[in-house]
Design a protein around this motif. Structure first.
Motif, short mmCIF file in Angstrom:
data_model
loop_
_atom_site.label_atom_id
_atom_site.label_comp_id
_atom_site.label_asym_id
_atom_site.label_seq_id
_atom_site.Cartn_x
_atom_site.Cartn_y
_atom_site.Cartn_z
N GLY A 32 5.82 7.39 -2.09
CA GLY A 32 7.05 6.67 -2.29
C GLY A 32 7.34 5.68 -1.05
N GLN A 33 6.22 5.49 -0.48
CA GLN A 33 5.91 4.17 0.23
C GLN A 33 6.59 3.22 -0.39
OE1 GLN A 33 1.98 3.27 1.06
NE2 GLN A 33 3.11 3.24 3.31
N CYS A 34 6.95 2.85 0.16
CA CYS A 34 7.66 1.14 -0.14
C CYS A 34 6.59 -0.33 0.78
CB CYS A 34 9.16 0.78 -0.26
SG CYS A 34 9.97 1.68 -0.50
N VAL A 35 6.63 -1.45 -0.61
CA VAL A 35 5.94 -1.88 0.23
C VAL A 35 7.12 -3.59 -0.30
CG1 VAL A 35 4.30 -4.44 0.92
CG2 VAL A 35 4.01 -1.42 -0.57
N GLY B 220 -2.14 -10.81 0.52
CA GLY B 220 -1.80 -11.54 2.69
C GLY B 220 -0.20 -11.69 2.62
N ARG B 221 0.56 -11.51 2.50
CA ARG B 221 1.69 -12.35 2.49
C ARG B 221 2.94 -11.19 3.44
NH1 ARG B 221 2.18 -17.43 0.50
NH2 ARG B 221 0.58 -17.19 -1.09
N ASN B 222 3.89 -11.24 4.23
CA ASN B 222 4.39 -10.84 4.90
C ASN B 222 5.53 -9.91 4.52
OD1 ASN B 222 4.52 -12.64 7.56
ND2 ASN B 222 5.95 -14.14 7.15
N HIS B 223 5.35 -8.86 4.79
CA HIS B 223 5.35 -7.95 4.16
C HIS B 223 6.26 -6.67 5.45
CE1 HIS B 223 1.89 -6.63 3.93
NE2 HIS B 223 1.94 -5.68 4.65
N TRP B 224 7.53 -5.44 4.73
CA TRP B 224 7.67 -4.22 5.53
C TRP B 224 7.12 -3.05 4.82
CZ3 TRP B 224 10.74 -3.38 9.89
CH2 TRP B 224 11.36 -4.96 10.80
N LEU B 225 6.24 -2.05 5.22
CA LEU B 225 6.04 -0.87 4.87
C LEU B 225 6.67 0.26 5.99
CD1 LEU B 225 1.90 -1.24 5.60
CD2 LEU B 225 3.50 -0.93 3.80
N GLY B 226 7.08 0.96 4.70
CA GLY B 226 8.01 2.53 5.19
C GLY B 226 8.14 3.35 3.34
N ASP C 224 11.65 3.05 12.06
CA ASP C 224 10.56 4.02 11.50
C ASP C 224 9.49 2.36 10.01
OD1 ASP C 224 12.22 4.39 9.01
OD2 ASP C 224 10.99 6.78 8.93
N TRP C 225 9.63 1.89 9.71
CA TRP C 225 9.35 1.00 8.99
C TRP C 225 8.43 0.13 9.21
CZ3 TRP C 225 11.04 -1.14 3.61
CH2 TRP C 225 11.14 0.25 2.93
N ASN C 226 7.23 -0.53 9.16
CA ASN C 226 6.07 -1.10 9.66
C ASN C 226 6.38 -2.78 9.45
OD1 ASN C 226 4.86 0.30 12.29
ND2 ASN C 226 4.34 1.97 10.37
N PHE C 227 6.16 -3.71 10.60
CA PHE C 227 6.52 -4.88 10.03
C PHE C 227 5.13 -5.72 9.41
CE2 PHE C 227 6.21 -9.72 9.96
CZ PHE C 227 7.20 -9.88 8.89
N ALA D 253 9.54 -9.70 -3.31
CA ALA D 253 8.71 -8.65 -4.87
C ALA D 253 8.74 -7.29 -4.11
CB ALA D 253 7.92 -9.35 -5.02
N VAL D 254 8.65 -5.97 -4.56
CA VAL D 254 9.03 -5.25 -4.32
C VAL D 254 7.43 -4.41 -5.04
CG1 VAL D 254 9.92 -2.32 -4.43
CG2 VAL D 254 11.34 -4.54 -3.25
#
Length: 229
Positions: A187-190, A153-159, A202-205, A179-180
């Motif tokens: 290949g989805q990144c958090v 439940g922390r602030n993060h970007w999804l891409g 094209d990433w979502n916060f 952290a990642v």
């Protein structure tokens, strides 16, 4: 068709949950809350979702481990009523005064019980070297980053990235990144950070609690594809 009714906590974000895939997705964008309820109802492992209605609409499907709410504008917490329903507590029978009974013969004292066994120690992080990105700690487990109690439940970007090194490269360019996590199949990144600037369009916060002071202790995710994180 909706198979469950839902309780909604308005203006609240739910934490202490793990993400779970519904129709192959953890998030669903540009949908109404009623559509998200219908999607979640088709999956027994989906206990609810966070619905965001701001500059876009989206729901993040969740599996409950424990429920913690935090006020967060634009967010509503939806969860299946069956998950949190409680049966009524029966009233105790009326007390009656029993007739006096003879004093029982005292039993010998019970032998002292053995102390409980300590919990097994948690696996320590592994130090790994990523080509072109230096040395990093790889936390035990599989899934998204969590603290010792299992909360995310922390602030993060999804891409998306080509591989773990590309996700890590994005984190290295952001001083706020702590952290990642990376899904090896897609290949989805958090990328966990408080920064909302200088990320691909094209990433979502995904807003949550601040990452500052967050003690990442492990990875954890019980949904479909957990082993691939």
């Amino acid at each position: 068709q909706v198979y469950h009714t839902y309780t909604v906590d308005k203006g609240m974000a739910c934490f202490g949950w793990d993400n779970v895939q519904v129709d192959g997705n953890i998030q669903k964008y540009w949908v109404s809350a009623s559509v998200c309820e219908q999607m979640c109802s088709r999956y027994p492992e989906c206990d609810g979702f966070i619905y965001y209605s701001g500059d876009y609409t989206a729901c993040t499907f969740k599996e409950i481990h424990y429920k913690s709410l935090s006020a967060l504008a634009g967010h509503d917490c939806h969860f299946k009523n069956v998950q949190w329903s409680r049966p009524p507590v029966p009233s105790p029978p009326p007390q009656t005064t029993p007739p006096p009974s003879p004093s029982p013969t005292p039993s010998p004292p019970a032998p002292p019980s053995s102390p409980p066994s300590p919990p097994p120690p948690q696996s320590p992080p592994v130090v790994v070297q990523l080509p072109g990105n230096g040395w990093w700690f790889q936390m035990p487990g599989n899934g998204w980053c969590q603290d010792a109690s299992g909360a995310e439940g922390r602030n993060h970007w999804l891409g998306s990235g080509d591989h773990l090194s590309s996700c890590v490269s994005v984190c290295r360019r952001d001083p706020s990144c702590v952290a990642v996590a990376e899904f090896t199949t897609s290949g989805q990144c958090v990328v966990y950070t408080d920064s909302r600037k200088n990320y691909p369009q094209d990433w979502n916060f995904q807003p949550g609690l601040t990452v500052q002071g967050w003690d990442v202790a492990k990875a954890g995710f019980t949904g479909v594809g957990a082993a691939e994180w």
